[in-house]
Design an enzyme around this catalytic site. Structure first.
Site, short mmCIF file in Angstrom:
data_model
loop_
_atom_site.label_atom_id
_atom_site.label_comp_id
_atom_site.label_asym_id
_atom_site.label_seq_id
_atom_site.Cartn_x
_atom_site.Cartn_y
_atom_site.Cartn_z
N ASP A 1 14.36 4.14 3.98
CA ASP A 1 14.25 3.39 5.23
C ASP A 1 15.22 2.21 5.19
O ASP A 1 15.73 1.83 4.14
CB ASP A 1 12.83 2.82 5.37
CG ASP A 1 11.93 3.80 6.11
OD1 ASP A 1 12.44 4.76 6.67
OD2 ASP A 1 10.71 3.58 6.09
N ASP B 1 7.06 3.45 5.12
CA ASP B 1 5.97 2.49 5.25
C ASP B 1 4.93 2.88 6.30
O ASP B 1 3.83 2.36 6.30
CB ASP B 1 6.50 1.09 5.58
CG ASP B 1 7.37 1.09 6.84
OD1 ASP B 1 7.51 2.16 7.46
OD2 ASP B 1 7.89 0.02 7.20
N ASP C 1 5.69 8.37 8.36
CA ASP C 1 6.49 8.70 7.18
C ASP C 1 5.70 9.53 6.16
O ASP C 1 6.28 10.07 5.22
CB ASP C 1 6.97 7.43 6.47
CG ASP C 1 7.99 6.66 7.30
OD1 ASP C 1 8.86 7.31 7.91
OD2 ASP C 1 7.91 5.42 7.35
#
Length: 1022
Positions: A397, A722, A726
């Site tokens: 990310d 997070d 995901d």
């Protein structure tokens, strides 16, 4: 207030009578929460057809004030299911003991020792005849006990680490009373009460609210909080659907629970994560070791048969060539001797299989876990840190992982110029009032000053805007809460903007509409802009071109762009307020801001370390293409001089990526169930994946698609994330890293490792420790295989020459127990070095035993065998003791010879542990950093001490005679010579490696079997 704490999972789930059936099905309730149905309004229409909230509550037999009745609990579970979380029950200690006793070699050893006990009692009487048989039983008992205890503790540790999501309670109304129940006791129809900070464990529909704002970014990927309104609130667009996994950032309320368990949004995400998974996910190293142990067992079994037949043939030759009439084939002595040969054969199998290997793996993992915790890596699953040693790709990310997730306004384009410093005197007063007023009323975030600085609460972009207002000496608390804010049109994934209708305090004759959003979205609603002299003019091509240039420049500077607009309207009535499209048109461009989320310190260095270590870093983000490219350049993920060109896939957008690789395809089983997911066009994916480094404007499914394809390409993939969206990718990946600070509970549950500091740099720590684990296992194998080769050869040699193994069964079991356990502990706790990050990752198909390792094992074994042969056949002369071979009756005097042989065998192995600390041929100095691991030194000294005690007190059961101090020191000195031999072996030229590698019995078959092993998600589905 009543308390109900236990989940209602054990209720009697009898059949429901027809009079109690519910008119609405579980599938219909679940469909309400399909994102597409919510966005296009069809979910709301279905609720209206049922008669709005009142009709829905009647269909669910729920009283909006009294809640559900306790009498209906069983019926609701039967109809709609429970909000249960099924966990695999751990094995009991007794089951582990039984599992350990399923080992065929231990069973054979027990059987043979029983026969030995019977024959010993017949030959020597009950006084002494039981010693040999019972001695073997005791050795087996100790092995089984220690192994079972170790496995039980390992099971408990796995269970503790995997229970990250703790039990929590929520408030519900049942039978007219407020009760606190476990989240796993929630049922469809429950009236659930919630407050700020609550993370919804189930899906529901809003009944009452008080200024309710929810953060759905973890589910939908949208970063801005969403205002929620119940159905029927005048002048407000209904937004009643509360999605499991989302969080209440502001306000409180009540909801009716509509979907629980696998029917909820979180449940569906978990179903995607759990696609046909094996009970226990095995790692690449475990595949290698399984094959390796299988080979060792096969070699040991064949060697045992050969040893038995050589000893038996020697016995037959002795019987038929003897002139002694007392030597007979069919006698108790002969049967006893043959039984001894059989026991020796079984013991040879025990020698061949490295019982200490599972312990070495567990100890290495446990030690790494404890050390990684200190370096901000909380390991939920022990095997994750081992897998990380072979990771060759990290899909990361951006926000909060590569960046700090602390937004700050860096630039403002307004009044025909770009500002980088924000002082009040720089701006026209009219513009300044409009800018600050718009920021304060058209945001929902909060910021506060704490002792350690500014604390941002809520959407980080809005927090950056509020800090800008504070820099301009304006506080948002002067504007909200306020009755002058008469309407808020919240941000949503479909609108991509937020608007607020506000009555200015200094002018009640007008209302102002403030709107903010992405420039590409806001342009279509604007027709005017504010010029440098504060006048309002029509937008023309010159302005659009300039604004586009500024936007690109902001993006190139790693800034996220946001357009701020406003409009002034006459006083509005309720009818006009309900028409959003009328409010958000003919807007005036106030300015465009550039917001920076700075890179974390050390990110560029960490990416460089990963690159040097052979790990490819790919950034997957929802940001626009220009911003993503700028961040990737700054982080070192792509080169600073990167320029897109034809047929280049280094940087792609999510939509383009999906179309190119054919998207994610569902593979269904015979009964229509989803078996697994595959990439639609795998050849195209392989072409793309070779270049892809940045995936911008990506949807949650894109990360899952990327991971699936990379695993099919035989990569070992790590993923950082997070949000709940995901979680499937985190679970699918070989190693999932969840954020410890900003991560949701679902993401943490799906991940194997939690980054306590939300920092990408912590993944480098995991790489280092993962590679160290593999090195520790290799060190132990070097040690163990040397023992095995030496012991197997000496057992065979003794049988072939003197019809007796120089190491008896008890001694071999003692070596297996003590040496394996102690050596595993010593070599498993070797700390990692920085050199580990300067080599390529271990591939799935890489052999466990490298050529240099095999050279060391073979030549060290030859040296030890040479020493032991001299001791066996000439030790009595060298040491001045009685010859100890072929004595019908053991005594302490004639046992000294073979006791010294046993001692030297053990001490040669003990000092060989020092050699095994350094595997590379270039690491000649095996004492380098020797004192960095005090535990290693302690174990070496302890093993020598325990061995001496064994010899002193082993007695007849172990056939060990007490030795003098001088004899013990001689044994230690001879054993220490294995260190010198190891150093000389490393000084041999590399050509010796190539010459000896052809003799490696583990090389080709290990490769062949590993190539057949399923990779990635194939392991779960085949």
């Amino acid at each position: 207030m009543s308390e109900v704490n236990q989940p209602l999972l054990n209720q009697d789930r009898g059949q429901i009578s027809s009079s109690h059936r519910y008119p609405i099905k579980k599938e219909e309730l679940s469909d309400f929460f399909q994102f597409d149905n919510i966005r296009d309004g069809s979910s709301l229409q279905k609720i209206e057809k049922l008669g709005s909230i009142n009709g829905l509550s009647q269909a669910l037999k729920t009283d909006l004030k009294q809640g559900i009745a306790n009498e209906s609990i069983v019926e609701r579970i039967q109809t709609y299911g429970a909000n249960e979380r099924i966990e695999k029950q751990p094995k009991t200690f007794f089951e582990l003991v039984v599992e350990c006793l399923e080992d065929d070699t231990l069973r054979l050893l027990c059987g043979a020792s029983f026969v030995s006990l019977v024959i010993g009692c017949i030959r020597e009487g009950l006084a002494e005849g039981w010693i040999d048989g019972i001695g073997i039983f005791i050795a087996v008992f100790i092995i089984v006990t220690i192994t079972s205890v170790n496995n039980y503790m390992k099971e408990q540790q796995f269970r503790r680490l995997n229970q990250i999501v703790a039990q929590r309670s929520v408030a519900v109304i049942r039978n007219g009373e407020i009760s606190h129940i476990s989240i796993y006791s929630l049922l469809v129809g429950d009236i659930m009460l919630f407050e700020t900070g609550e993370v919804f464990p189930v899906d529901g529909i809003l009944v009452k609210s008080n200024n309710l704002v929810c953060d759905e970014s973890s589910i939908t990927g949208e970063s801005d909080p969403i205002k929620k309104y119940p159905i029927g609130i005048q002048d407000c667009n209904p937004a009643p659907f509360l999605i499991s996994g989302s969080q209440v950032t502001e306000g409180s309320g009540e909801m009716i629970v509509l979907a629980v368990g696998q029917s909820s949004t979180i449940g569906k995400q978990q179903a995607l994560m759990n696609e046909e998974e094996e009970e226990e996910k095995r790692t690449p190293l475990q595949y290698k070791l399984d094959v390796f142990v299988e080979q060792l067992g096969s070699i040991g079994f064949k060697w045992a048969i050969l040893t038995f037949f050589v000893m038996f043939a020697n016995l037959m030759y002795t019987i038929y060539s003897s002139n002694d009439p007392n030597v007979k084939l069919f006698s108790l002595d002969t049967v006893s001797e043959i039984l001894d040969y059989f026991i020796v054969g079984i013991t040879v199998v025990v020698i061949a299989v490295p019982e200490g290997l599972p312990l070495a793996v567990t100890l290495s993992l446990a030690y790494a876990v404890s050390r990684m915790m200190v370096e901000n890596n909380l390991v939920r699953n022990l095997i994750s840190c081992e897998i990380m040693g072979g990771a060759d790709t990290i899909c990361s990310d951006k926000t909060g992982t590569l960046t700090e997730n602390q937004m700050k306004v860096k630039k403002l384009y307004a009044l025909d110029q770009t500002y980088t410093d924000f002082e009040r005197q720089q701006f026209d007063s009219k513009f300044l009032n409009l800018l600050t007023e718009g920021i304060c009323v058209n945001t929902n975030a909060h910021i506060s000053y704490e002792k350690y600085g500014i604390v941002q609460n809520g959407n980080k972009t809005e927090c950056a805007l509020l800090e800008l207002a504070m820099d301009l000496n304006v506080s948002y608390t002067d504007f909200r809460p306020s009755d002058n804010i008469i309407k808020i049109i919240p941000f949503s994934s479909s609108r991509k903007r937020m608007s607020t209708v506000y009555i200015p305090k200094d002018n009640n004759n007008i209302v102002r509409v403030y709107s903010k959003g992405a420039p590409e979205i806001m342009f279509q609603y604007c027709n005017r802009y504010m010029t440098k002299n504060g006048q309002v003019e029509q937008i023309d091509q010159t302005f659009l071109k300039k604004l586009s240039e500024v936007q690109n420049q902001f993006a190139n500077d790693c800034l996220r762009t946001l357009l701020l607009t406003y409009n002034e309207l006459p006083s509005l009535n309720a009818n006009q307020l309900s028409k959003e499209e009328e409010l958000e048109k003919n807007l005036i461009v106030l300015g465009m801001i550039g917001i920076q989320d700075p890179l974390r310190k050390g990110i560029r260095q960490s990416v460089a370390v990963c690159t040097e270590a052979g790990v490819t870093v790919r950034m997957v983000t929802g940001d626009n293409l220009n911003t993503a490219v700028a961040i990737a350049k700054e982080a070192g993920i792509i080169s600073q001089d990167y320029v897109p060109r034809a047929n280049d896939y280094t940087v792609m957008e999510g939509k383009q990526f999906r179309e190119k690789v054919g998207g994610l395809q569902q593979i269904k089983g015979d009964q229509g169930q989803i078996v697994r997911y595959e990439v639609g066009n795998m050849p195209a994916f392989k072409e793309v994946s070779k270049q892809l480094r940045v995936l911008a404007r990506s949807a949650p499914e894109d990360k899952f698609l990327l991971v699936t394809g990379l695993q099919k390409c035989d990569s070992i993939v790590a993923v950082t994330g997070d949000g709940t969206n995901d979680a499937p990718a985190l679970k699918k990946a070989d190693i999932g890293f969840a954020m410890g600070i900003t991560g949701t509970e679902v993401a943490k549950e799906a991940a194997g490792i939690i980054l306590l500091d939300d920092n990408f740099s912590s993944t480098v720590t995991a790489i280092k420790w993962g590679r160290n684990i593999f090195d520790c296992i290799r060190k132990f194998l070097c040690f163990q295989l040397t023992i095995n080769v030496v012991a197997l050869f000496m057992a065979f040699l003794g049988g072939a020459t003197v019809r007796e193994s120089p190491l008896n069964t008890i001694q071999i079991l003692w070596v297996n127990l003590m040496q394996d356990t102690m050596a595993a502990l010593a070599l498993a706790t070797e700390p990692p070095s920085e050199e580990l990050l300067k080599r390529k990752p271990v591939k799935r198909t890489e052999v466990v035993i490298t050529p240099s390792m095999w050279k060391f094992i073979l030549l060290q074994s030859i040296y030890q065998i040479f020493v032991l042969i001299i001791v066996l056949f000439y030790g009595d002369l060298i040491f001045g003791v009685e010859y100890g071979i072929n004595n019908k009756t053991w005594t302490e005097q004639n046992g000294i010879h073979l006791t010294m042989f046993f001692n030297i065998f053990v001490f040669l192995s003990v000092f060989n542990e020092v050699n095994c600390r350094k595997l590379k041929a270039s690491e000649v100095n095996v004492f380098e950093n020797f004192f960095n691991n005090p535990l290693f030194i302690f174990i070496i000294v302890s093993t020598i001490g325990i061995q001496m005690l064994m010899v002193e007190y082993g007695g007849r059961a172990a056939k060990c005679s007490p030795l003098t101090l001088q004899q013990n020191l001689i044994c230690v000195a001879i054993g220490a010579s294995s260190v010198a031999a190891g150093i000389l072996i490393k000084l041999l030229p590399p050509s010796v490696d190539e010459f000896l590698s052809c003799t490696n019995p583990f090389k080709e078959r290990t490769q062949a079997v590993e190539e057949e092993e399923p990779q990635g998600d194939q392991k779960k589905t085949q």
